[in-house]
Scaffold this motif. Structure first.
Motif, PDB file in Angstrom:
ATOM      1  N   PRO A 138       0.775  -1.311   0.246  1.00 52.43           N
ATOM      2  CA  PRO A 138       0.091   0.100  -0.034  1.00 52.43           C
ATOM      3  C   PRO A 138       0.923   1.230   0.012  1.00 52.43           C
ATOM      4  O   PRO A 138       1.704   1.228   0.774  1.00 52.43           O
ATOM      5  CB  PRO A 138      -0.790  -0.140   1.362  1.00 52.43           C
ATOM      6  CG  PRO A 138      -0.865  -1.494   1.698  1.00 52.43           C
ATOM      7  CD  PRO A 138       0.693  -1.990   1.354  1.00 52.43           C
ATOM      8  N   ARG A 195       0.928   4.700   1.166  1.00 55.34           N
ATOM      9  CA  ARG A 195       0.166   5.662   2.160  1.00 55.34           C
ATOM     10  C   ARG A 195       0.612   6.924   2.517  1.00 55.34           C
ATOM     11  O   ARG A 195       1.785   7.054   2.720  1.00 55.34           O
ATOM     12  CB  ARG A 195      -0.003   4.858   3.579  1.00 55.34           C
ATOM     13  CG  ARG A 195      -0.243   3.574   3.723  1.00 55.34           C
ATOM     14  CD  ARG A 195      -0.227   2.739   4.779  1.00 55.34           C
ATOM     15  NE  ARG A 195      -0.661   1.549   5.116  1.00 55.34           N
ATOM     16  CZ  ARG A 195       0.241   0.590   5.113  1.00 55.34           C
ATOM     17  NH1 ARG A 195       1.589   0.874   5.152  1.00 55.34           N
ATOM     18  NH2 ARG A 195      -0.241  -0.647   5.331  1.00 55.34           N
ATOM     19  N   VAL A 254      -4.001   0.842  -3.135  1.00 55.39           N
ATOM     20  CA  VAL A 254      -3.760  -0.675  -3.010  1.00 55.39           C
ATOM     21  C   VAL A 254      -4.314  -1.183  -3.932  1.00 55.39           C
ATOM     22  O   VAL A 254      -4.899  -0.960  -4.934  1.00 55.39           O
ATOM     23  CB  VAL A 254      -4.590  -0.995  -1.651  1.00 55.39           C
ATOM     24  CG1 VAL A 254      -4.108  -0.275  -0.359  1.00 55.39           C
ATOM     25  CG2 VAL A 254      -6.097  -0.546  -1.890  1.00 55.39           C
ATOM     26  N   GLU A 294      -6.259  -3.037   4.688  1.00 50.15           N
ATOM     27  CA  GLU A 294      -5.824  -1.771   5.135  1.00 50.15           C
ATOM     28  C   GLU A 294      -6.759  -1.028   5.368  1.00 50.15           C
ATOM     29  O   GLU A 294      -6.836  -0.187   6.439  1.00 50.15           O
ATOM     30  CB  GLU A 294      -5.459  -0.981   3.655  1.00 50.15           C
ATOM     31  CG  GLU A 294      -4.896   0.284   3.374  1.00 50.15           C
ATOM     32  CD  GLU A 294      -3.501   0.198   4.222  1.00 50.15           C
ATOM     33  OE1 GLU A 294      -3.379   1.298   4.685  1.00 50.15           O
ATOM     34  OE2 GLU A 294      -2.944  -0.648   4.063  1.00 50.15           O
TER      35      GLU A 294
END
Length: 613
Positions: free
Chosen positions: A319, A321, A355, A363
């Motif tokens: 992911p 972020r 993602v 997540e």
């Protein structure tokens, strides 16, 4: 649950009958308050005369009702009792309520001379069933209903005129200006009394009052709805932001910042230009066409997307972020602005996560953990609502079904099956979402955090990543905020804590008071020790009465007020007044005070340490 019987039915509810329908309490309250609105209109007409009153609309609202009028003179608070007395008089007549269906022509004749009613009738669709309600024989209103069967059912009604304000017909400032009479209304006196008690407490907590009193923020007419953070308020703001940043760093987020102004081409690609343009502050460029326009960003998501696309991405980057607390602007109508709750400039605690479809569940579960940690630190409870696919959804229905199923599994795991609400068809067009609704100290519920799955923006911006199997895939974007906006959340915190913030969040945590000027030298030592420990400390060295200094720090609700004099200077100690405590702590070693403060900052304590072991 108690049930009520209500006469009448609305034209779009054929399942109801003239004999009445049983309704649960909340539904009855709507009928009860709407019926009282007719009583209010009848009272005003009887007081001023039918030929001198134009009556518009009178809906029920939360905690009461209102009705709009054009009257021969401006109402004052001196008129409130007269109107209330007339309403009670009408109720005591025990007049029946009669519902009738009429033709368009009959309705126009019935309301001849009443311009607002006439306009409403003329605007109805040709095939609309027009219904009217009589209260007694001399008052009639255009209304769908339903209403009580007889005014005697309102005998125990507890109501009170709240205020009179100006309003424009149909909200258009170019149309007639009306007088709007607001009324609080409850089924009995006990409930009205309890509600007024709540109002008094809410008024004492009003952030628009506490904020200026504690010198946290201000507004100026040159920038409506755009708060100025004053030094004390900015310390509080940054304490909250530091707390937020610390949590996100633990969860692998990276913070970015992007431009406030961007060319319209960016907003056209994102879809905001077509769907949100009316809420954006726009600056024309040199060219006359919109391709050269710039706009203040109302949202941060396009910034996040461009950062993602700054280089090629692979599955190893996911992911992905990133979080962002940039200033954003949203144009609002002036009448909708409300302190920190509704502003035109604010900082949203945005995070955008890219993602793969396989990573969605894990997540979002991580996001829920962040929300629980953040809200729990403030002692605030919250609940979740899941909003599912709307009729105008975009994307692959199989992806939607998978996403919704995963969100339900997550909520079942976190809260237990059935312990959250599902709003069918209320998701965004680009993906389902989870909304987090929080309760404060007064029991008021606020829409705060949101977690939204987005399949559309990655498509609009042609976002890609190299998958492990060598193929090129499109990521899923998760939009996520926990506070919603920093400004609004601080407004809620001000009211929740009544200005008495937890130690770690307080603008200044310790106020130091030397008893006389000869104690200033030791006070400097105390201040230095606290500031070296990153404790926000203020001190008053002026040659004035000790109690006056203490009073100032109490006004600002400093958690600890430290007094130093001869004894404290000789022993290396302090005397402490703990906020909310009557008894002082005497002879506390300076190093002990420093350690107490460090502990509360480190643990983000909700309670003050009020004793020394």
């Amino acid at each position: 649950m108690r049930l009520y019987v209500v006469q009448g039915f609305s034209s779009d509810s054929p399942e109801l009958t003239e004999k009445g329908v049983q309704m649960e309490r909340e539904e009855y309250l709507q009928v009860y308050r709407h019926s009282l609105a007719h009583i209010l209109a009848k009272a005003v007409i009887e007081i001023f005369g039918k030929d001198k009153v134009q009556y518009a609309i009178g809906p029920q609202i939360e905690n009461g009702l209102y009705y709009d009028f054009v009257l021969p003179r401006t109402l004052t608070t001196d008129d409130f009792k007269m109107i209330e007395d007339k309403m009670h008089e009408i109720i005591k007549r025990r007049e029946p309520w009669t519902r009738k269906e009429v033709s368009r022509q009959e309705a126009l004749e019935l309301f001849q001379g009443q311009k607002f009613k006439t306009e409403l009738i003329q605007d109805l669709p040709e095939d609309e069933t027009i219904t009217i309600y009589y209260t007694g024989d001399d008052y009639v209103d255009l209304c769908r209903g339903p209403h009580v069967d007889n005014s005697q059912e309102l005998m125990n009604a507890a109501f009170e005129i709240r205020s009179v304000s100006g309003a424009y017909w149909r909200g258009d400032e170019k149309r007639d200006q009306l007088q709007r009479i607001y009324v609080y209304a409850f089924p009995d006196k006990a409930q009205l009394k309890e509600f007024k008690k709540f109002l008094k407490e809410a008024a004492e907590r009003d952030h628009k009052k506490i904020g200026p009193q504690q010198e946290l923020f201000m507004f100026d007419e040159t920038a409506p709805g755009m708060p100025y953070w004053l030094p004390r308020g900015w310390k509080l703001f940054n304490a909250l932001l530091d707390f937020w940043r610390g949590i996100h760093e633990k969860h692998g987020y990276q913070e970015i910042s992007g431009p406030v102004l961007s060319n319209s081409r960016l907003w056209q690609t994102s879809g905001h230009w077509g769907h949100y343009k009316q809420n954006m502050f726009i600056i024309p460029g040199v060219k006359e066409d919109e391709s050269d326009y710039y706009a203040c960003k109302p949202m941060n998501c396009p910034n996040a997307i461009l950062v993602y696309q700054n280089r090629l991405r692979s599955y190893r980057d996911l992911p992905f972020r990133i979080n962002q607390v940039d200033v954003i602007h949203r144009k609002e109508k002036s009448g909708e602005l409300n302190g920190l709750f509704r502003v035109q400039m604010f900082r949203q605690d945005d995070a955008h996560i890219l993602v793969s479809e396989e990573q969605i569940a894990d997540e979002i579960k991580d996001i829920m953990e962040i929300a629980t940690e953040i809200y729990g630190t403030f002692g605030l409870t919250y609940r979740a609502e899941l909003s599912t696919r709307p009729d105008d959804y975009m994307g692959d229905i199989n992806v939607w079904n998978k996403a919704e199923a995963e969100l339900k599994d997550i909520l079942n795991d976190v809260y237990g099956e059935g312990n959250y609400e599902v709003n069918e068809g209320d998701g965004a067009f680009y993906g389902p979402k989870i909304d987090l609704k929080m309760k404060d100290a007064l029991g008021r519920e606020w829409q705060m955090g949101t977690i939204q799955l987005d399949f559309q923006l990655p498509l609009n911006f042609h976002m890609k990543y190299a998958a492990q199997d060598g193929s090129v895939k499109q990521p899923v974007m998760i939009h996520r905020a926990i506070f919603g906006s920093m400004e609004r959340f601080i407004g809620i915190l001000i009211e929740n804590y009544k200005g008495a913030f937890p130690f770690w969040l307080s603008p200044y945590q310790v106020g130091v008071v030397p008893i006389r000027t000869e104690h200033n030298e030791y006070a400097e030592k105390v201040v230095s020790a606290l500031r070296e420990a990153s404790v926000r400390t203020e001190v008053d060295y002026d040659d004035k009465n000790m109690n006056e200094k203490i009073k100032t720090f109490k006004t600002f609700r400093d958690p600890y007020i430290v007094v130093v004099g001869d004894k404290e200077a000789a022993e290396g100690t302090v005397s402490i007044t703990v906020r909310g405590q009557k008894q002082q702590l005497h002879g506390v070693p300076l190093e002990k005070l420093v350690e107490m403060c460090r502990t509360m900052n480190r643990e983000h304590s909700k309670e003050l340490i009020a004793s020394v072991e």
